[in-house]
Design an enzyme around this catalytic site. Structure first.
Site, PDB file in Angstrom:
ATOM      1  N   GLY A  17     -45.117 -34.278  -7.538  1.00  0.00           N
ATOM      2  CA  GLY A  17     -45.235 -34.076  -9.060  1.00  0.00           C
ATOM      3  C   GLY A  17     -44.986 -35.406  -9.763  1.00  0.00           C
ATOM      4  CB  CYS A  18     -43.148 -36.045 -12.871  1.00  0.00           C
ATOM      5  SG  CYS A  18     -42.467 -37.805 -13.573  1.00  0.00           S
TER       6      CYS A  18
END
Length: 168
Positions: A17-18
């Site tokens: 993810g981020c």
């Protein structure tokens, strides 16, 4: 593929993810020497954050983790990786949706691949769905905007998508 010495610093690449949240947790891990955020997995050379954010480059937000194998192991880092994101989510992480936010372990050699495969098997045996992809590491493109490096440490905040939970 890279030979892994038992004394020289080693490198691992994780996407979950981020990259801000991923970097946050690896920075706190015992034995980690350094981390950098960037991109891996796509064809575009020198991708920028705005380009990767479109989801059209094939790149994934990735964290490069350099660690001391006398202080921690690749296996311990893989455990931390799985304990700090939702590895069952396909196509993103939390509210961050798109191929650039998918769960990927980029392995450098057969040893790393075997360890990652083993943890996918363990998680499945525990009854978990695992969306994490295993892919050979390619060129790591370091994010050029310093704003993105060590984001949570600079801003005195903590990740909203990467919350630690004990699994193993």
């Amino acid at each position: 593929m890279e030979y892994l010495s038992k004394t020289d610093p080693q490198t691992a690449y994780f996407a979950s993810g981020c990259f801000w949240g991923t970097q946050y947790h690896f920075n706190k891990a015992h034995g980690v020497i350094s981390t950098e955020v960037g991109y891996m997995g796509g064809e575009m050379e020198h991708p920028s954050y705005p380009e990767v954010k479109t989801g059209t480059t094939g790149h994934v937000e990735t964290v490069k983790v350099v660690f001391d194998p006398q202080e921690t192991t690749y296996e311990q880092l893989v455990r931390l990786y799985y304990e700090t994101h939702d590895f069952s989510q396909e196509g993103g992480q939390g509210p961050d949706i798109g191929s650039q936010y998918r769960s990927v372990i980029f392995y450098l050699n057969e040893e790393q691949k075997i360890i990652a495969e083993n943890y996918i098997r363990i998680l499945k045996e525990m009854g978990h769905k695992v969306a994490t992809a295993l892919e050979p590491a390619t060129t790591f493109w370091r994010e050029q905007e310093e704003y993105h490096h060590h984001y949570y440490e600079k801003n005195g905040d903590s990740p909203y998508c990467h919350i630690y939970r004990k699994l193993f």
